[in-house]
Design an enzyme around this catalytic site. Structure first.
Site, PDB file in Angstrom:
ATOM      1  N   ASN A   7      -8.388 -80.789  42.645  1.00 33.99           N
ATOM      2  CA  ASN A   7      -7.186 -81.840  42.132  1.00 33.99           C
ATOM      3  C   ASN A   7      -6.878 -82.662  42.937  1.00 33.99           C
ATOM      4  OD1 ASN A   7      -4.784 -82.420  40.708  1.00 33.99           O
ATOM      5  ND2 ASN A   7      -5.125 -80.749  39.201  1.00 33.99           N
ATOM      6  N   HIS A  10      -2.111 -85.538  43.233  1.00 39.08           N
ATOM      7  CA  HIS A  10      -0.849 -85.509  44.063  1.00 39.08           C
ATOM      8  C   HIS A  10      -1.242 -86.842  45.121  1.00 39.08           C
ATOM      9  CE1 HIS A  10       1.661 -82.631  42.420  1.00 39.08           C
ATOM     10  NE2 HIS A  10       0.790 -81.771  42.751  1.00 39.08           N
ATOM     11  N   HIS A  43      -5.426 -84.508  36.047  1.00 38.88           N
ATOM     12  CA  HIS A  43      -4.464 -84.211  34.936  1.00 38.88           C
ATOM     13  C   HIS A  43      -3.864 -85.250  34.436  1.00 38.88           C
ATOM     14  CE1 HIS A  43      -1.254 -81.594  33.196  1.00 38.88           C
ATOM     15  NE2 HIS A  43      -1.566 -82.039  32.120  1.00 38.88           N
ATOM     16  N   ARG A  45      -1.584 -86.936  32.403  1.00 41.72           N
ATOM     17  CA  ARG A  45      -0.343 -86.403  31.578  1.00 41.72           C
ATOM     18  C   ARG A  45       0.015 -87.403  30.598  1.00 41.72           C
ATOM     19  NH1 ARG A  45       2.602 -81.926  34.356  1.00 41.72           N
ATOM     20  NH2 ARG A  45       4.147 -82.324  32.702  1.00 41.72           N
ATOM     21  N   ARG A  49       2.623 -89.677  34.712  1.00 42.60           N
ATOM     22  CA  ARG A  49       3.270 -89.851  36.030  1.00 42.60           C
ATOM     23  C   ARG A  49       2.584 -89.786  37.355  1.00 42.60           C
ATOM     24  NH1 ARG A  49       5.924 -83.686  36.026  1.00 42.60           N
ATOM     25  NH2 ARG A  49       6.603 -84.352  34.076  1.00 42.60           N
ATOM     26  N   GLU A  70      -7.880 -82.308  32.915  1.00 46.15           N
ATOM     27  CA  GLU A  70      -6.861 -81.273  32.253  1.00 46.15           C
ATOM     28  C   GLU A  70      -6.159 -82.241  31.489  1.00 46.15           C
ATOM     29  OE1 GLU A  70      -6.005 -78.302  36.112  1.00 46.15           O
ATOM     30  OE2 GLU A  70      -4.776 -79.931  35.693  1.00 46.15           O
ATOM     31  N   THR A 101       2.729 -77.952  35.965  1.00 43.34           N
ATOM     32  CA  THR A 101       2.553 -77.099  34.829  1.00 43.34           C
ATOM     33  C   THR A 101       3.176 -75.454  35.230  1.00 43.34           C
ATOM     34  OG1 THR A 101       0.417 -78.006  34.267  1.00 43.34           O
ATOM     35  CG2 THR A 101       0.803 -76.027  33.379  1.00 43.34           C
ATOM     36  N   GLU A 151      -9.060 -70.444  32.367  1.00 46.56           N
ATOM     37  CA  GLU A 151      -8.447 -70.821  33.854  1.00 46.56           C
ATOM     38  C   GLU A 151      -7.377 -69.850  33.913  1.00 46.56           C
ATOM     39  OE1 GLU A 151      -6.794 -73.951  37.046  1.00 46.56           O
ATOM     40  OE2 GLU A 151      -8.306 -74.582  35.389  1.00 46.56           O
ATOM     41  N   HIS A 191      -3.808 -72.740  40.417  1.00 46.36           N
ATOM     42  CA  HIS A 191      -2.395 -72.993  40.335  1.00 46.36           C
ATOM     43  C   HIS A 191      -1.889 -72.174  41.603  1.00 46.36           C
ATOM     44  CE1 HIS A 191       1.035 -75.016  38.572  1.00 46.36           C
ATOM     45  NE2 HIS A 191       1.597 -74.166  38.981  1.00 46.36           N
TER      46      HIS A 191
END
Length: 246
Positions: A7, A10, A43, A45, A49, A70, A101, A151, A191
């Site tokens: 992922n 970030h 992801h 969103r 963001r 995602e 999340t 998941e 996660h």
């Protein structure tokens, strides 16, 4: 072998801190592949963001592995997914105020919306996964709604404050994983997983793919993305090989 999905959200978080162009998320995704990633997770969103629409289209067109998108279960996101056509969509809950999340989907409470979205995505040839807690009812409801994969949310496991809590949360995930496989669902997890806690999750029977982001991006600041992914790849592979030897 257990697949490793990276992922890169970030990386985009750092970029959006200045609302500029650097660091480039697509470059991070390509370096992750060179380090051994089997897929790239992003992801998108609703509040945009970190990952932006541009990132979704560029990554989908650039990477050589596969894309796991995602997203929330909304008409806007389903429309984007059916246009981009990633290999997999993972439907996740979203709260505007959360940092990340916080838990799994409440599939039971959202069954009608999830069924409609899942049907549209599957008709577009996209594999549909639900991000759920280690809860038997949610896993069973996922199959009923048409999900092909789940998941398992490993956040409570990752946040365990004692050995007893760690063992309890791990056992919950192991039991939920067995149920998912019994229901004919592909088994993924993610996660809060990091270099210290990933091994027991990777060693769960039937585990297909782990999706990991923050810990890898954090290490990449010091050693680079390719090396950080390679080190996680080694952790996962050692866990699987160790299980096979026992």
């Amino acid at each position: 072998m257990v697949k490793l999905g990276i992922n890169v959200d970030h990386v985009a978080t750092v970029r959006q801190a200045r609302m500029g162009h650097d660091p480039e998320v697509v470059a991070a995704a390509c370096l992750a592949e060179l380090g051994g990633a089997d897929s790239i997770t992003i992801h998108l969103r609703e509040d945009r963001r970190h990952i932006q629409d541009r990132d979704v289209h560029l990554i989908a067109a650039t990477i050589s592995t596969s894309l796991n998108l995602e997203m929330a279960c909304t008409d806007e996101m389903v429309a984007i997914a059916t246009e981009v056509r990633p290999r997999q969509v993972t439907l996740v809950p979203e709260k505007r105020a959360e940092l990340t999340t916080e838990g799994g989907l409440d599939v039971l409470a959202q069954s009608q919306e999830l069924e409609r979205a899942t049907a549209r995505l599957r008709d577009a040839g996209i594999v549909v996964s639900y991000f759920v807690d280690a809860d038997d009812r949610q896993i069973q409801a996922s199959r009923v709604c048409g999900a092909q994969a789940v998941e398992i949310h490993t956040g409570h496991y990752a946040d365990a404050g004692s050995d007893a809590e760690f063992r309890h949360e791990l056992q919950r995930i192991v039991q939920a994983s067995a149920l998912a496989l019994d229901q004919g669902l592909q088994l993924n997890a993610g996660h809060g997983l990091n270099y210290a806690n990933v091994a027991p999750i990777a060693a769960i029977d039937g585990m297909n793919e782990l999706n990991i982001g923050h810990s890898i991006v954090s290490r990449a600041i010091f050693v680079g993305m390719e090396a950080a992914v390679r080190q996680m790849r080694q952790c996962v592979d050692r866990a699987v090989l160790g299980k096979q030897r026992t």
